[in-house]
Design a protein around this motif. Structure first.
Motif, PDB file in Angstrom:
ATOM      1  N   ARG A  79       0.830  -1.218   0.000  1.00 35.81           N
ATOM      2  CA  ARG A  79       0.000   0.000   0.000  1.00 35.81           C
ATOM      3  C   ARG A  79       0.859   1.260   0.000  1.00 35.81           C
ATOM      4  NH1 ARG A  79      -0.408  -2.008   5.223  1.00 35.81           N
ATOM      5  NH2 ARG A  79       0.191  -0.561   6.902  1.00 35.81           N
ATOM      6  N   GLU A 367      -5.382  -0.619   5.205  1.00 38.81           N
ATOM      7  CA  GLU A 367      -5.003  -1.463   4.078  1.00 38.81           C
ATOM      8  C   GLU A 367      -5.972  -1.360   2.903  1.00 38.81           C
ATOM      9  OE1 GLU A 367      -3.093  -3.916   1.563  1.00 38.81           O
ATOM     10  OE2 GLU A 367      -2.293  -3.257   3.495  1.00 38.81           O
ATOM     11  N   ASP A 368      -7.274  -1.249   3.169  1.00 40.08           N
ATOM     12  CA  ASP A 368      -8.307  -1.328   2.142  1.00 40.08           C
ATOM     13  C   ASP A 368      -8.352  -0.044   1.306  1.00 40.08           C
ATOM     14  OD1 ASP A 368     -10.805  -1.363   0.729  1.00 40.08           O
ATOM     15  OD2 ASP A 368     -11.543  -2.866   2.130  1.00 40.08           O
ATOM     16  N   ASP A 369      -7.982  -0.145   0.024  1.00 43.50           N
ATOM     17  CA  ASP A 369      -7.976   1.025  -0.859  1.00 43.50           C
ATOM     18  C   ASP A 369      -9.371   1.587  -1.087  1.00 43.50           C
ATOM     19  OD1 ASP A 369      -5.224   0.879  -1.173  1.00 43.50           O
ATOM     20  OD2 ASP A 369      -5.344  -0.347  -2.987  1.00 43.50           O
ATOM     21  N   GLU A 370     -10.351   0.699  -1.254  1.00 38.32           N
ATOM     22  CA  GLU A 370     -11.720   1.156  -1.521  1.00 38.32           C
ATOM     23  C   GLU A 370     -12.293   1.899  -0.325  1.00 38.32           C
ATOM     24  OE1 GLU A 370     -14.233  -1.961  -2.860  1.00 38.32           O
ATOM     25  OE2 GLU A 370     -13.020  -2.418  -4.646  1.00 38.32           O
ATOM     26  N   GLU A 371     -12.036   1.381   0.867  1.00 40.79           N
ATOM     27  CA  GLU A 371     -12.537   2.044   2.070  1.00 40.79           C
ATOM     28  C   GLU A 371     -11.880   3.415   2.241  1.00 40.79           C
ATOM     29  OE1 GLU A 371     -12.918   1.356   6.918  1.00 40.79           O
ATOM     30  OE2 GLU A 371     -12.105  -0.229   5.637  1.00 40.79           O
TER      31      GLU A 371
END
Length: 492
Positions: A79, A367-371
């Protein structure tokens, strides 16, 4: 920084121009000072990383390079890479070339032990280094610059720094490095032999004018500080570690390293790269390998853009020893906000994620790109308020720090001793192109390592087995907790 600069101080990159521009723009980034430009209104601006790329003479990590990294390794970029946190490099392409061919290289990074506990900013290069080690499956050396912290402090004693060294080594181990392929060393303890020979080789090719030009030293600077650059640089030559790569320097001097570091450490290795290009092994045509680098941005202090977390200022940082309540209070009280003055104005105009510390911390740790993208859109549109954003950040940091503390509690003195023992390491490299490295001889003169497959003593094997058992127990506990949580969630 110095203003009277020798134009020949460094051939590889435009250091003299960089110093002059820093003086004009008031943006200062070097191994000892990090501060953004101060505007006419007195507000410190964010570090201009594009300007640093231009001034330092590095290359931006673009999408084409990220695509190649994923293609070569078969792994999605970290990331930090995806979000431009790790943003610049020197010769990363050459490291990828070597990986594809199965040619050896190693990772090198370090820590200046200066406090009882590291903060979240300190963990950034180590977390990324662990990803690189796992991805490339190569050996790693971690330098504890206890000598530097003594030389560059007017108050610290050697004994105090040595105490910090042991604690910080435990902090580093808690990141999760593999003891089979990781060597941690203290400058105080390791200095001598092949390492000191390289320190001397490097120092002989650095003039006082060069040191002044690169680091801004003056007539009042103690000579230990002036000399330290050659110590830091010597770790980037594989021949400094014959227990890992073998004693045949005609081969080991050609093995390069990849150094993950914050951009402020780049001057040390620009200097080393310049010397490497000019230095030949025993007057042959064999050049010393230039270290490759991959640079990360700074994690802003709680006070906002253009600042850097300080181990000596508790209110500037989230420390890895902080309790959940301390993390909550620090974020709520000190974290610079990109929100508007009133709720009404914020709803109408939205917040500025470029300066909002809570959002910037999420860029590093979520970590979550969409979030993350959903949070950005919601905050910039005014749908999400500063308090809501801080609450998300607090939860993420509490989870990150708690996981670290759990691992840290299991690191004992025996683990530190194992990581800091001079011994052969074991690694595999590219599974599609087996690595072949020079042999390492054990105490009996027998081959102890070839292709990174070293023989350890019974005592070392016993310690490694103990470490594996600890990891297995940790994995089992995590699995049991996950099953328990699933069962609880399934209950009406």
């Amino acid at each position: 920084m110095a203003t009277n600069v020798n134009a020949e101080a460094l051939k590889e990159s435009p250091i003299p121009d960089a110093i002059e521009k820093h003086a004009a723009s008031k943006q200062t980034v070097d191994p000892y000072n990090v501060q953004g430009e101060v505007g006419e209104d007195g507000v410190v601006k964010a570090i201009d990383y594009n300007k640093l790329i231009e001034e330092f003479g590095t290359k931006k990590i673009d999408q084409a390079l990220l695509d190649r990294l994923e293609r070569v390794t078969g792994k999605k970029p970290h990331r930090f890479l995806r979000r431009g946190i790790v943003f610049s490099h020197r010769d990363l392409e050459l490291i990828l070339d070597r990986y594809e061919k199965g040619e050896p290289f190693y990772l090198y990074t370090g820590r200046g032990p200066s406090s009882d506990s590291v903060h979240v900013g300190h963990t950034i290069p180590f977390e990324f280094t662990k990803w690189l080690q796992d991805t490339f499956d190569v050996p790693l050396v971690i330098m504890m610059t206890d000598d530097e912290k003594y030389l560059f402090s007017d108050k610290r004693t050697i004994e105090e720094v040595e105490g910090y060294c042991s604690n910080n080594a435990k902090d580093i181990i808690a990141v999760g490095f593999d003891p089979n392929k990781t060597f941690i060393f203290s400058d105080f303890q390791y200095m001598g032999g092949a390492f000191y020979k390289n320190v001397v080789r490097l120092s002989k090719h650095i003039t006082l004018n060069q040191a002044r030009a690169i680091f801004g030293f003056n007539d009042s600077t103690n000579i230990g500080r002036i000399h330290f650059g050659s110590i830091q640089g010597a770790s980037s030559w594989a021949s400094s570690f014959p227990h890992i790569f073998g004693e045949d320097e005609s081969k080991t001097v050609a093995i390069p390293c990849l150094i993950p570091c914050a951009i402020d450490q780049d001057p040390y290795f620009r200097m080393t790269r310049d010397v490497s290009a000019r230095l030949k092994y025993k007057n042959s045509n064999i050049s010393y390998a230039k270290p490759a680098l991959i640079h990360s941005r700074f994690l802003d202090a709680l006070q906002g853009p253009g600042t850097k977390m300080s181990a000596s200022v508790d209110e500037s940082a989230i420390f890895m020893r902080d309790t959940p309540n301390q993390i909550k209070n620090k974020i709520n009280k000190y974290a610079f906000s990109g929100g508007k003055v009133t709720v009404e104005e914020h709803r109408e105009k939205g917040g500025d994620t470029n300066v909002d510390v809570a959002y910037q911390y999420l860029r590093f740790f979520l970590e979550d790109d969409e979030e993350l993208e959903k949070i950005r859109v919601a905050y910039e549109s005014g749908e999400m308020l500063t308090g809501d954003l801080k609450a998300i950040c607090i939860k993420e940091l509490q989870t990150y720090v708690a996981a670290f503390q759990e691992r840290r509690a299991k690191v004992d003195d025996e683990a530190v001793k194992l990581f800091m023992t001079t011994r052969p390491l074991k690694w595999n490299g590219n599974p599609r192109a087996p690595v072949v490295v020079p042999q390492v001889q054990n105490a009996d003169g027998e081959a102890a390592a070839e292709g990174g497959d070293g023989k350890l003593t019974k005592n070392q094997l016993k310690k490694l087995e103990k470490q594996k058992q600890i990891e297995a127990k940790k994995a089992q506990k995590a699995k049991e907790k996950e099953e328990k949580d699933k069962a609880a969630a399934a209950q009406p």
